[in-house]
Write a protein that holds these residues in place. Structure first.
Motif, mmCIF file in Angstrom:
data_model
loop_
_atom_site.group_PDB
_atom_site.id
_atom_site.type_symbol
_atom_site.label_atom_id
_atom_site.label_comp_id
_atom_site.label_asym_id
_atom_site.label_seq_id
_atom_site.Cartn_x
_atom_site.Cartn_y
_atom_site.Cartn_z
ATOM 1 N N LYS A 11 0.843 -1.199 0.000
ATOM 2 C CA LYS A 11 0.000 0.000 0.000
ATOM 3 C C LYS A 11 0.878 1.248 0.000
ATOM 4 O O LYS A 11 2.009 1.229 0.499
ATOM 5 C CB LYS A 11 -0.952 0.016 1.207
ATOM 6 C CG LYS A 11 -0.260 0.326 2.544
ATOM 7 C CD LYS A 11 -0.454 1.743 2.998
ATOM 8 C CE LYS A 11 0.752 2.413 3.618
ATOM 9 N NZ LYS A 11 1.444 1.956 4.733
ATOM 10 N N SER A 145 -3.825 3.590 13.062
ATOM 11 C CA SER A 145 -5.130 4.113 12.640
ATOM 12 C C SER A 145 -5.976 3.029 11.995
ATOM 13 O O SER A 145 -7.187 3.151 11.902
ATOM 14 C CB SER A 145 -4.927 5.248 11.634
ATOM 15 O OG SER A 145 -4.322 4.740 10.462
ATOM 16 N N LEU A 147 -5.374 2.241 8.832
ATOM 17 C CA LEU A 147 -5.283 2.576 7.409
ATOM 18 C C LEU A 147 -4.498 1.519 6.622
ATOM 19 O O LEU A 147 -4.895 1.126 5.532
ATOM 20 C CB LEU A 147 -4.622 3.956 7.260
ATOM 21 C CG LEU A 147 -4.261 4.435 5.860
ATOM 22 C CD1 LEU A 147 -5.500 4.585 5.003
ATOM 23 C CD2 LEU A 147 -3.526 5.762 5.925
HETATM 24 O O1 PMV Z 1 4.751 3.551 7.919
HETATM 25 P P1 PMV Z 1 3.442 2.947 7.631
HETATM 26 O O2 PMV Z 1 3.251 2.518 6.221
HETATM 27 O O3 PMV Z 1 3.082 1.864 8.588
HETATM 28 O O4 PMV Z 1 2.332 4.093 7.757
HETATM 29 C C1 PMV Z 1 2.027 4.657 8.980
HETATM 30 C C2 PMV Z 1 0.934 5.651 8.797
HETATM 31 C C3 PMV Z 1 0.705 6.529 10.020
HETATM 32 O O5 PMV Z 1 -0.344 7.434 9.681
HETATM 33 C C4 PMV Z 1 1.947 7.329 10.348
HETATM 34 C C5 PMV Z 1 0.291 5.720 11.235
HETATM 35 C C6 PMV Z 1 -1.063 5.061 11.131
HETATM 36 O O6 PMV Z 1 -1.301 4.134 11.917
HETATM 37 O O7 PMV Z 1 -1.907 5.483 10.314
#
Ligand code: PMV
Length: 316
Positions: A11, A145, A147
Motif C-alpha cells: 500500500k 489508525s 489505514l
Molecule cells: O509507515 P506505515 O506505512 O506503517 O504508515 C504509517 C501511517 C501513520 O499514519 C503514520 C500511522 C497510522 O497508523 O496510520
C-alpha cells in the motif's frame, strides 16, 4: 485443517499520514503489482513452522522475534478455531520491502488471516478481517489508525477515516506516481510517538498542522474527482511541508523530494510514517514518471516503482 493460501498487496498512502491517527481523513492505494502470499500446509506431526524473509522457525520461538506481532495473531487465530495443537507449515512470500511504509506488516497480517479462514473453511467478512489485523498492528505500532490494514486488503484506492468503514475512491485514468525508497528503514512506532510528543508539548503549534493536512486531503479528493493533477500535486506539497514541520521528514527524504520536483513532478512528499522509508512523486503521465524515476535513481533512491493511475481501476 485444509491446504490454504491468502493474498494481499503493498500500500501507498497518497496523502494524510499521521493526521489520520488523530481523526483526519487519508487517501491510500493498494499496489496490486507488489504482492504478498501466505500459504498454509497442514502437518501431521504437530509442529508449527514458519518460513518468511524476516523469520524462520517455530511459532513458539517467534514470540521474541521481529515476527512477534504476527505470531501473537496466529496464536489468537488458532485459539479461535479450537486448533492450538494443529501442526502446519506457514510460508510467506513477499515482494514488499519491509519497514518502508509500504504496509509490509499489515499485508502479512491480512494474508495470514485470509489463509487461516480458508484453512478452516470459514467465510471471512471484511470488517472481521480488519478486527483481526488490528491485533498485530497494535502490538507493532502502538496506536495504529487501521489505514494500512484497510488498504493492503483492498483492491481499489481507499478513503479512510479512523473508526469508520473505509470506502473506495475513484482515481483519474491519467497521472502516474513514482515511489522511491531511501534505503533507510522507516520507523513507524518512533514517528507516531514523535508526533504525539510534539502535540503534547506544543498543541497550539502542532494541532493546526494536522488540521492543514486534513484540509489538503479533502482538497486532494476534490482534485481527484475533477481530474486536476496540478491541484493534486499542490496538495501533496502542502502535506509534505506540514509533515516536515511535524519532524518526520529526513535529509534523505528531502533530497529525493527535491530531485523529483526538479525533474518535473507536480508534487512530492514522504509516504508512510517517515523517519526513513519511501517518498512519492506525482507525474502527468507514464513518460514524465519515467524521467522522474531516473532522476530519483540518480539522486540515490535504492529502489523505484511506478504506479499509473489507470491501474487503480484494473481488476487483479
Ligand atoms: O509507515 P506505515 O506505512 O506503517 O504508515 C504509517 C501511517 C501513520 O499514519 C503514520 C500511522 C497510522 O497508523 O496510520
Amino acid at each position: 485443517m485444509l491446504n490454504a493460501s491468502g493474498e494481499s498487496f503493498a500500500k501507498i498512502i497518497l496523502i494524510g499520514e499521521h493526521a489520520v491517527v488523530y481523526g483526519q481523513p487519508a487517501i491510500a492505494l493498494p499496489v496490486k503489482t507488489i504482492r504478498l502470499t501466505a500459504t498454509i500446509t497442514p502437518r501431521t506431526d504437530g509442529q508449527q513452522l514458519i518460513t518468511s524473509t524476516f523469520y524462520r522457525g517455530s511459532l513458539q520461538a517467534a514470540a521474541t522475534s521481529a515476527f512477534a506481532g504476527i505470531a501473537h495473531l496466529l496464536r489468537a487465530l488458532l485459539t479461535f478455531f479450537g486448533a492450538r495443537q494443529q501442526g502446519f507449515d506457514l510460508k510467506i512470500t513477499s515482494a514488499l520491502p519491509p519497514e518502508r511504509g509500504m504496509g509490509s506488516s499489515a499485508a502479512t497480517a491480512t494474508a495470514v488471516v485470509r489463509a487461516m479462514y480458508q484453512a478452516f473453511a470459514t467465510p471471512l467478512a471484511h470488517a472481521t478481517l480488519l478486527r483481526w489485523t488490528a491485533i498485530s498492528e497494535k502490538l507493532l505500532h502502538g496506536n495504529p489508525s487501521g489505514l494500512d490494514a484497510a488498504t493492503t486488503s483492498a483492491t481499489r484506492p481507499q478513503w479512510f477515516v479512523r473508526n469508520q468503514a473505509p470506502h473506495a475512491i475513484a482515481f483519474p485514468t491519467n497521472g502516474s506516481l513514482v515511489i522511491a525508497d531511501t534505503g533507510i528503514p522507516g520507523q513507524t512506532k518512533a514517528a507516531v510517538a514523535a508526533v504525539a510528543s510534539r502535540l503534547q508539548q506544543a498543541p497550539a503549534t502542532n494541532q493546526p498542522r494536522l488540521a492543514a493536512i486534513g484540509q489538503a486531503v479533502r482538497q486532494a479528493a476534490l482534485a481527484l474527482a475533477a481530474d486536476d493533477l496540478v491541484k493534486l500535486g499542490a496538495q501533496l506539497n502542502t502535506a509534505q511541508t506540514q509533515l516536515a514541520a511535524l519532524g518526520v521528514s529526513t535529509p534523505a527524504l528531502d533530497r529525493l523530494i527535491q530531485a523529483a520536483r526538479t525533474a518535473g513532478a507536480l508534487g512530492a512528499k514522504l509516504t508512510g510514517s517517515g523517519l526513513g522509508g519511501c517518498m512519492i512523486a506525482l507525474a502527468t503521465d507514464h513518460t514524465a514518471a519515467e524521467t522522474i524515476a531516473q532522476a530519483l535513481t540518480q539522486a540515490g533512491a535504492t529502489a523505484v516503482w511506478q504506479y499509473d493511475f489507470v491501474q487503480s481501476e484494473e481488476q487483479q
